[in-house]
Design a protein around this motif. Structure first.
Motif, mmCIF file in Angstrom:
data_model
loop_
_atom_site.group_PDB
_atom_site.id
_atom_site.type_symbol
_atom_site.label_atom_id
_atom_site.label_comp_id
_atom_site.label_asym_id
_atom_site.label_seq_id
_atom_site.Cartn_x
_atom_site.Cartn_y
_atom_site.Cartn_z
ATOM 1 N N LEU A 320 0.885 -1.231 0.014
ATOM 2 C CA LEU A 320 -0.195 0.069 0.173
ATOM 3 C C LEU A 320 0.799 1.418 -0.024
ATOM 4 O O LEU A 320 0.735 2.338 -0.498
ATOM 5 N N LEU A 321 1.921 1.302 0.771
ATOM 6 C CA LEU A 321 2.837 2.350 0.638
ATOM 7 C C LEU A 321 3.534 2.791 -0.621
ATOM 8 O O LEU A 321 3.784 3.830 -1.138
ATOM 9 N N ALA A 325 2.761 5.750 -2.749
ATOM 10 C CA ALA A 325 3.920 6.578 -3.475
ATOM 11 C C ALA A 325 3.708 6.780 -4.896
ATOM 12 O O ALA A 325 3.903 7.904 -5.591
ATOM 13 N N GLU A 326 3.199 5.699 -5.756
ATOM 14 C CA GLU A 326 3.194 5.890 -7.334
ATOM 15 C C GLU A 326 2.064 6.880 -7.424
ATOM 16 O O GLU A 326 2.076 7.564 -8.373
ATOM 17 N N ALA A 327 0.892 6.710 -6.806
ATOM 18 C CA ALA A 327 -0.159 7.466 -7.014
ATOM 19 C C ALA A 327 -0.010 8.975 -6.697
ATOM 20 O O ALA A 327 -0.276 9.761 -7.411
ATOM 21 N N GLU A 328 0.743 9.335 -5.758
ATOM 22 C CA GLU A 328 1.359 10.617 -5.436
ATOM 23 C C GLU A 328 2.009 11.054 -6.371
ATOM 24 O O GLU A 328 2.049 12.342 -6.991
ATOM 25 N N ASN A 329 2.801 10.336 -6.883
ATOM 26 C CA ASN A 329 3.903 10.868 -8.138
ATOM 27 C C ASN A 329 3.089 10.981 -9.183
ATOM 28 O O ASN A 329 3.330 12.257 -9.999
ATOM 29 N N ARG A 330 1.997 10.147 -9.719
ATOM 30 C CA ARG A 330 1.138 10.528 -10.870
ATOM 31 C C ARG A 330 0.299 11.817 -10.662
ATOM 32 O O ARG A 330 0.162 12.436 -11.578
ATOM 33 N N ILE A 331 -0.132 11.974 -9.381
ATOM 34 C CA ILE A 331 -0.985 13.328 -8.923
ATOM 35 C C ILE A 331 0.043 14.497 -9.258
ATOM 36 O O ILE A 331 -0.519 15.420 -9.731
ATOM 37 N N ARG A 332 1.324 14.382 -8.906
ATOM 38 C CA ARG A 332 2.192 15.415 -8.884
ATOM 39 C C ARG A 332 2.417 15.760 -10.298
ATOM 40 O O ARG A 332 2.692 17.057 -10.860
ATOM 41 N N ASN A 333 2.523 14.726 -11.333
ATOM 42 C CA ASN A 333 2.785 14.770 -12.644
ATOM 43 C C ASN A 333 1.417 15.537 -13.310
ATOM 44 O O ASN A 333 1.800 16.364 -14.259
ATOM 45 N N ALA A 334 0.364 14.867 -12.853
ATOM 46 C CA ALA A 334 -0.678 15.481 -13.708
ATOM 47 C C ALA A 334 -1.051 16.802 -13.185
ATOM 48 O O ALA A 334 -1.606 17.465 -14.045
#
Length: 522
Positions: A320-321, A325-334
């Motif tokens: 889950l961590l 982290a992957e989701a936060e990275n995608r959100i930052r890129n988006a």
């Protein structure tokens, strides 16, 4: 968050207690049943022992009754035979002298005192009787505590005997004793009361323990030869308790042990089982709040099942961590891409406006200047809405009120609508999707520009929540009749179609109103 429903058997501890009771309660009930049977056997044995002991104590008394019966038979024979008085008295004296029990007085009374034969000291009570016609069974009475008198009618004579049955060596738990006259039950109220409680006493050989009128335990022995029953009163500690008390005493021990065992088992379950589960639950809460991974090392006090659950939870937590982290990275890129797109769109709109200003400076006819001005105004409106919504677009839905309010302020500052125009705003706390927010702002801006160009002095802008729909209402005071811009009218139709709204434009002389009703969600 909805309140969590609590069930009676919702916890592991309550389920364990229920299972323990289901398994152990029948055992406790069976143990209580055997305890009750043992108590019943013990009380029955004690009653039998009491009866035997009391009966042994009355052996001498029973023997005295039997001998008195023989003596009465002898006296009756002497009374029935036609013997001279001296012979009758001699026979009476000899029989009394041969008796092995204590005779107080004896005699054969006749109608004529001169024909009566008496023996003993106080014989007045024996001689002072009414003669009875015909034979009759023995009548026994108790006088002077435990002294008994027996009378029997023989023809016109009465044979009487007063004797002392002797002292009784009773056990220490017997408080008193006495005699019940069964030869005439109607004359003995005590005997009648006992018969009412124990009808089985009618059997002459019956013996047992019964309750009298004052709830006292009485030992009754079988009838003697004279039809007399001996009884003995028992001390309270010998009394047989009530059935419900026997049941309570028999159940107390097993169910007390059941309760103690349940408490001990519950304590052990909480310390040996629930402690590990609560520790794992705390680690889950810690991970939820601070993303702290649980420990995976197995300690001796942790069960194998709990250790396996902790290991699985640790693996899921790490996954889950990583996914977070992957989701936060995608959100930052988006977000970066979104900001870049908004920035590029805003720049492109500025470039288009600059181009329109260049064309405006080179326009030669008033028609060209008016056309370029109208197009420039609409480009500025598009750029303005884009800028207003770009500052608040942090979620898939946007509140309606703040966006429209900021857009109206910019329309004033950009002098697209008159600064002297008084605008009253009222918005319910509703939100719409981002794409629909753009269309709604375009529709409102286009309508405000139309009313401003029509010379309106006051506007009232409202967005109301009508359940599953929203209602946009814009009313203008003192708006002159105007020829609607064909392009503006067409744009309003396109915007209304995009909102799936039903529009209505009405005029009442001094007030012109525009209304659009559209669903909240599409």
């Amino acid at each position: 968050m909805a309140p969590r429903t609590r069930y009676i058997m919702g916890s592991l501890q309550s389920r364990f207690q229920a299972i323990y009771l289901i398994v152990m309660a029948p055992i406790a009930i069976l143990a209580s049943y055997y305890q009750y049977n043992l108590a019943e056997t013990r009380y029955s044995s004690r009653e039998q022992s009491t009866l035997d002991s009391v009966e042994r104590s009355f052996v001498d008394v029973t023997s005295a009754f039997e001998q008195s019966k023989l003596l009465m038979n002898l006296m009756s024979s002497a009374a029935s035979e036609d013997l001279p008085l001296p012979d009758r008295c001699r026979l009476l004296n000899q029989a009394v002298d041969d008796a092995s029990f204590t005779v107080l007085a004896a005699g054969i009374a006749s109608v004529s005192p001169s024909e009566s034969c008496l023996w003993g000291g106080n014989v007045e009570g024996l001689a002072d009787v009414d003669l009875l016609s015909g034979n009759r069974e023995d009548i026994v009475t108790v006088e002077n505590n435990h002294h008994l008198t027996v009378r029997r009618s023989v023809g016109d004579e009465v044979a009487s005997l007063a004797f002392d049955p002797g002292e009784v060596d009773l056990p220490e738990w017997v408080t008193s004793y006495g005699f019940l006259m069964t030869s005439d039950p109607n004359a003995d109220e005590a005997y009648q009361g006992l018969l009412a409680n124990a009808p089985w006493l009618m059997d002459i050989d019956a013996r047992g323990i019964v309750k009298n009128s004052i709830d006292e335990s009485i030992v009754l022995l079988p009838q003697t030869t004279l039809g007399v029953r001996t009884f003995a009163s028992l001390s309270p500690e010998i009394l047989r308790p009530a059935t419900y008390l026997i049941v309570l005493r028999a159940s107390f021990g097993p169910f007390l042990l059941l309760a103690i065992a349940l408490l001990i088992a519950d304590l052990l379950v909480r310390r040996l089982v629930l402690r590990d589960i609560n520790l794992l639950s705390d680690e889950m809460h810690g991970f939820m709040n601070s993303r702290t991974l649980p420990q995976t090392e197995k300690t001796p006090s942790v069960t194998n099942e709990t250790a396996q659950m902790r290991k699985e939870f640790s693996r899921l937590a790490r996954q889950l961590l990583w996914e977070e982290a992957e989701a936060e990275n995608r959100i930052r890129n988006a977000n970066a891409l979104q900001r870049e797109i908004f920035h590029r769109v805003g720049n492109n709109l500025q470039v288009v406006q600059s181009i329109m200003r260049l064309h405006s400076s080179n326009a030669k006819t008033p028609e060209e200047v008016a056309l370029i001005k109208r197009v420039s105004v609409r480009l500025r409106i598009i750029s303005m809405v884009h800028e207003v919504l770009h500052r608040t677009v942090d979620a898939p839905v946007l509140p309606v009120g703040p966006g429209i309010g900021h857009m109206i302020q910019k329309l004033r500052r950009e002098e697209i609508i008159s600064e002297k125009l008084h605008i009253a705003e009222a918005y319910d706390d509703v939100s719409v999707g981002v794409n629909r927010a753009y269309t709604l702002c375009y529709l409102i801006a286009e309508t405000l520009v139309h009313f401003s160009n029509a010379g309106a002095t006051a506007l009232n802008v409202q967005v109301k929540d009508a359940g599953e729909k929203l209602c946009l209402s814009i009313s203008a005071q003192e708006a002159d009749d105007m020829i609607t811009d064909p392009v503006g009218a067409r744009l309003c139709e396109v915007y209304a179609r995009g909102l799936k709204a039903k529009t209505n434009l009405a005029s009442t002389g001094t007030e012109t109103s525009f209304e659009a009703v559209f669903p909240k969600d599409i």
